[in-house]
Each structure stands twice: as structure tokens, then as C-alpha cells.
Design a protein around this motif. Structure first.
Motif, PDB file in Angstrom:
ATOM      1  N   GLN A  50     -52.723  37.623 -51.167  1.00 30.73           N
ATOM      2  CA  GLN A  50     -53.968  37.758 -50.408  1.00 30.73           C
ATOM      3  C   GLN A  50     -54.075  39.044 -49.598  1.00 30.73           C
ATOM      4  N   THR A  51     -52.966  39.727 -49.367  1.00 34.55           N
ATOM      5  CA  THR A  51     -53.005  40.952 -48.569  1.00 34.55           C
ATOM      6  C   THR A  51     -52.395  42.107 -49.366  1.00 34.55           C
ATOM      7  N   ALA A  52     -52.712  43.305 -48.948  1.00 28.98           N
ATOM      8  CA  ALA A  52     -52.150  44.489 -49.599  1.00 28.98           C
ATOM      9  C   ALA A  52     -50.638  44.507 -49.466  1.00 28.98           C
ATOM     10  N   GLU A  53     -50.138  44.045 -48.312  1.00 23.38           N
ATOM     11  CA  GLU A  53     -48.692  44.018 -48.086  1.00 23.38           C
ATOM     12  C   GLU A  53     -48.007  43.055 -49.052  1.00 23.38           C
ATOM     13  N   GLU A  54     -48.598  41.893 -49.273  1.00 25.91           N
ATOM     14  CA  GLU A  54     -48.031  40.913 -50.199  1.00 25.91           C
ATOM     15  C   GLU A  54     -48.029  41.457 -51.631  1.00 25.91           C
ATOM     16  N   LYS A  55     -49.109  42.106 -52.001  1.00 22.47           N
ATOM     17  CA  LYS A  55     -49.203  42.664 -53.356  1.00 22.47           C
ATOM     18  C   LYS A  55     -48.185  43.783 -53.550  1.00 22.47           C
ATOM     19  N   GLN A  56     -48.019  44.610 -52.520  1.00 21.41           N
ATOM     20  CA  GLN A  56     -47.055  45.715 -52.617  1.00 21.41           C
ATOM     21  C   GLN A  56     -45.639  45.192 -52.696  1.00 21.41           C
ATOM     22  N   ALA A  57     -45.365  44.083 -52.013  1.00 22.90           N
ATOM     23  CA  ALA A  57     -44.017  43.500 -52.043  1.00 22.90           C
ATOM     24  C   ALA A  57     -43.635  43.072 -53.456  1.00 22.90           C
TER      25      ALA A  57
END
Length: 217
Positions: free
Chosen positions: A82-89
Motif C-alpha cells: 500500500q505504500t511506496a516504502e512497502e513496494k520498495q522493500a
């Protein structure tokens, strides 16, 4: 060509993970009992490395005993972030896996869909889940193209899993449309959510990268 291997997930403890399991012990069992391939569990590999083992030593042992690392199992919960940080992880984890696979001469990564979306407050239709998975997997395939590393989508036959039938997994793989993208077919999970047998009969066998046999009737 079908290659028979040992899946570390078959001796993995759902409560204790790899706490009572040894990757090297599993490899020695493969050598003793004639398994020429192994699906390496990510947490068992992490434990081996944390205890001082190295990828180079692991690779040398497998080559000396004619054992092939059939897959890295797995990159878990890759979709519906749901967040850019989660996707980047997710992408950062894939980068790390690509390096590990290169050191182990491993050419496939199993990818597992996210679970418990409702508990996380995520509402999504079946189509929205498919669209998200296709978009993420296409991005992942681009990262894998320079090394030729394959991705194998393992649907999990439980209501809480976001991709839980062969039907959906195969459709996603077709839409990704890459020779590097296929399906992991676990016969337990196939029956878990009553996947459509007729869809399996019509499927392109070359797109089924991994077949997991399980200790269930």
C-alpha cells in the motif's frame, strides 16, 4: 525435463520455522538418499548464514555432491503493498535474492502472494488483485532479465491468501507474458481451494516451473 528434488518446506515447522532444522543436514540427506535437487527455504538459508556458513561453502558442497539448487523458496508476500516504502522493500529483497542465487548457481525464485488483506484493512476485488500482481511481477521480471533468473508464482490454497487458486495464478502468469515467469503447482494448495482441473488440463506445461508433492492424502 523433470528433475526430482527435496523441498525443505516438507520438514519445516510452521510454529518454529527452521529453529530445529539445518540446511546442511538436509543437503547431506539429499546426498545420502539420492536427491539431486533441493528447494532451499529462505529462513533455513538465513539461519545457515547467521551461524557462520558462507554461500561459497554451500555452493561447493552442492557441486561436490552433484546437487542442484532448484529454487530459492521463497520471496514472500510480494503483492498488494500500500505504500511506496512497502513496494520498495519487496524490490530490495529481490535484489538481495538475485545476488544470493548468483552465488549459489540457483536459477529460480518462488514468489508467494500476500495474505490476510481484510485484517490489514485492504479491500480489493479479484480483478484488482490480479492487476496488482501482474504489475509487480512485470517489474520483478525486469530485474531478473539480466541474469535470466526465473520467477515461479506459488498460489496458496487458503481463503486468507490473495492468490489462492491455480486458475488465478495461471492467468496472472499469462498476462505477465515472459519466459521467466511460471507457476509453482503444489497439489495440496491445488485442492485446498478447489482449483479447476479443466484449467490445469488446458494449461501450457512449460509454464509450470515447480511441482510440489506433499505428505497429504
Amino acid at each position: 525435463m523433470l528433475k526430482m528434488g527435496f523441498n525443505e518446506g516438507c520438514t519445516w515447522d510452521g510454529n518454529r520455522g527452521c529453529a530445529d532444522q539445518s540446511l546442511m543436514a538436509d543437503l547431506k540427506a539429499c546426498a545420502k538418499y539420492g536427491f539431486k535437487g533441493i528447494d532451499i527455504r529462505f529462513d533455513c538459508l538465513d539461519k545457515y548464514l547467521a551461524e557462520g556458513g558462507t554461500l561459497e561453502e554451500l555452493n561447493a558442497f552442492m557441486k561436490a555432491n552433484d546437487i542442484v539448487p532448484l529454487s530459492y523458496n521463497a520471496l514472500c508476500f510480494f503483492n498488494m503493498k500500500q505504500t511506496a516504502e512497502e513496494k520498495q522493500a519487496v524490490m530490495d529483497e529481490l535484489d538481495d535474492i538475485i545476488k544470493k542465487c548468483a552465488a549459489l548457481d540457483c536459477h529460480m525464485v518462488v514468489v508467494v502472494p500476500s495474505c490476510d488483506l481484510n485484517e490489514k484493512g485492504i479491500e480489493a476485488t479479484r480483478q484488482e488483485i490480479r492487476d496488482d500482481a501482474v504489475a509487480v511481477l512485470k517489474e520483478m521480471v525486469k530485474k531478473c532479465e539480466p541474469t535470466g533468473l526465473k520467477l515461479s508464482l506459488e498460489f496458496c490454497g487458503a481463503p486468507s491468501m490473495s492468490i489462492n487458486t491455480f486458475d488465478d495464478a495461471y492467468e496472472i502468469v499469462k498476462l505477465v507474458d515472459s519466459p521467466l515467469m511460471g507457476v509453482t503447482l503444489d497439489q495440496y494448495h491445488f485442492n485446498g481451494m478447489r482449483s479447476d482441473w479443466s484449467k490445469l488440463e488446458k494449461a501450457d506445461g512449460d509454464k509450470i516451473f515447480v511441482w510440489h508433492l506433499n505428505d497429504t492424502e
